[in-house]
Design an enzyme around this catalytic site. Structure first.
Site, PDB file in Angstrom:
ATOM      1  CG  ASP A 264       5.138  30.469  25.641  1.00  0.00           C
ATOM      2  OD1 ASP A 264       4.170  29.777  25.984  1.00  0.00           O
ATOM      3  OD2 ASP A 264       6.152  30.629  26.346  1.00  0.00           O
TER       4      ASP A 264
ATOM      5  CG  ASP B 140       7.037  29.723  19.415  1.00  0.00           C
ATOM      6  OD1 ASP B 140       7.724  29.412  20.397  1.00  0.00           O
ATOM      7  OD2 ASP B 140       6.294  30.736  19.377  1.00  0.00           O
TER       8      ASP B 140
ATOM      9  CG  ASP C 163       5.084  34.389  18.606  1.00  0.00           C
ATOM     10  OD1 ASP C 163       6.008  33.583  18.854  1.00  0.00           O
ATOM     11  OD2 ASP C 163       4.586  35.118  19.478  1.00  0.00           O
TER      12      ASP C 163
HETATM   13 MG   LIG Z   1       6.683  32.528  20.676  1.00  0.00          MG
END
Ligand SMILES: [Mg+2]
Length: 273
Positions: free
Chosen positions: A11, A9, A214
């Site tokens: 961001d 990922d 996340d």
């Molecule tokens: Mg993310």
């Protein structure tokens, strides 16, 4: 030697949640490069944004845009190509399209507004406002608006999110949550991982896959890799829903790119001795 493939990922994971820097991850990024381990960026960001970061990271591997909407494979990257799939071709990439066309998502957004939801999409606002909202530079905000398969939703005050989610499902569409609530079609990060994993296996034999993220939109990715890793968010927590839905997940100590650095270094130590 077992070949590793890393799916990551952007961001809040490889990129800092607020400043978008990937400096704290540089050591691990360099080691991946030196060892020839593919790093596949798998993000809700647009192709334009990901190409920008790929360039900054001198990354030459395939990538996945807009929550699995598009799989971009540099031409000639796989000897045994995905010949069985219909692909589009653009700017030196073969593209496997899994997302719903943006126009349809926009139509759905307008319908939701008509039903009284106080919401706006990224295409409703200027790049200037988007830059203020997200902390992206204005150039990056322009790239963030070049969307093909996914519309991030900016919620007004007093929007009943569960009602909104129900309305999205009622239109035959799906949603996922990253930094924003995203309206998407029948695509997710996990399907893209499966497709690319098959291509790597076809070309390189048995592989071990790592997925690092996340948030909630990373869950389909986590469920389709051998080694899922969740990094700490900027508030210090590990995402609650991720922890509930993914068993046997590795948890980073560090936040975002620092967590990426620590956990990817650990994986390289374990597998490439
Ligand atoms: Mg993310």
């Amino acid at each position: 030697m077992m070949k590793l493939v890393i799916f990551s990922d952007l961001d809040g994971t490889l990129l800092d949640d607020r400043t978008y820097t990937f400096d704290p991850a540089k050591e691990a990024l360099n080691r991946l490069k030196d060892a020839g381990i593919p790093l596949v960026l798998n993000s809700s960001k647009t192709a334009a944004e990901i190409i920008h970061y790929r360039h900054l990271m001198s990354n030459k591997h395939p990538f996945v845009s807009e929550n699995g909407g598009g799989i971009f494979i540099p031409k000639g990257y796989f000897k045994e190509g995905p010949f069985w799939i219909d692909m589009e071709e653009k700017d030196g990439y073969d593209i496997i399209v899994q997302g719903t066309p943006y126009q349809e998502l926009r139509k759905a957004l307008e319908e939701l507004k008509g039903k009284g939801f106080d919401i706006r999409g990224f295409s409703d606002i200027s790049s200037e406002e988007l830059s203020d909202l997200t902390g992206l530079t204005e150039d990056e905000a322009v790239m963030a608006k070049e969307r093909d398969f996914d519309e991030p939703v900016i919620l007004g005050k007093d929007v009943d999110i569960s009602l909104l989610k129900r309305a999205i499902r009622g239109m035959g569409l799906k949603y996922t949550s990253g930094k924003y609530l995203h309206i998407i079609g029948d695509n997710d990060k996990g399907k893209a991982v499966k497709d690319l994993g098959n291509l790597y296996t076809k070309n390189h034999g048995i592989i071990t896959t790592v997925g690092i993220g996340d948030g909630v939109n990373d869950i389909p990715m986590f469920l389709n890799v051998d080694i899922p890793i969740v990094v700490r968010k900027s508030d210090g927590s590990h995402d609650e829903t991720v922890m509930e839905e993914v068993i046997k997940i590795r948890m980073s100590r560090g936040i975002g790119p620092k967590g990426f650095n620590e956990e990817i270094n650990r994986v390289i130590d374990e597998y490439q001795m």
